[in-house]
Design a protein around this motif. Structure first.
Motif: not given
Length: 188
Positions: A6, A10-11, A15-16, A19, A71, A76, A180-181
């Motif tokens: 990251v 932003s992630y 991770a995106k 999610h 995580s 993050s 960020r996501m």
């Protein structure tokens, strides 16, 4: 930006992916679970749907474990400095609740199945170890816990989404966490 790491804003792509993939899977799991419980016990499709629901529940739990590990090893993006102390605390509480619930819900479903006297199978191909002996009273408690946890998760998701939308549309541009996501341009 690296596809894994990251940056400050932003992630990473992985991770995106976790999610949004888990969010979609959760919508399907809750929808199918709700539909399934409304079926008559004599409906022949009920057991098939239940088997698929359980299989994807196992996959969801594995993804939740992966997400928790990810995580912990990947930092993050930090929360915006303009957020108040109570907003930061609430964000941490909601995030922790989401992680706990993403693990507790499939575990309670697994326990419910075992306590009812059945193993959990992944698509009929792999039978998972039976963790609990048959106990109908405990199966009922696990079933209640499963539903309570699902409704609690829905409330936590509502708070998560509402917080992101509040920061996007009601707060100062510096508080916007949605980019960020989500592939959105930060507000200016």
């Amino acid at each position: 930006m690296n596809t894994v790491q990251v940056d400050e804003q932003s992630y990473g792509k992985f991770a995106k992916w976790l999610h949004w993939g888990m969010a979609l899977m959760l919508i399907v799991l809750v929808s199918v679970g709700t539909y399934m419980t409304g079926l008559d016990k004599s409906d022949p499709s009920r057991l098939q749907i239940m088997g698929v629901h359980k299989s994807f529940g196992v996959i969801f739990m594995q993804l939740a474990i992966l997400r928790l590990i990810w995580s912990r090893i990947n930092r993050s993006p930090s929360l915006p400095d303009v957020l108040s102390a109570w907003e930061r605390a609430l964000s941490r509480i909601v995030t922790a609740s989401l992680y706990i619930l993403m693990l507790a819900i499939p575990f309670s479903g697994f326990a419910m199945t075992n306590f009812a006297g059945f193993p959990v199978s992944m698509f009929g191909l792999v039978e998972l170890p039976q963790l609990f002996d048959k106990n109908i009273e405990m199966a009922g408690l696990a079933k209640q816990a499963h539903w309570i946890l699902v409704y609690t998760l829905m409330a936590a998701i509502f708070m998560h989404v509402a917080g992101a939308l509040k920061h996007r549309f009601l707060d100062a541009p510096e508080a916007d966490v949605l980019p960020r996501m989500v592939p959105l341009k930060p507000r200016v």
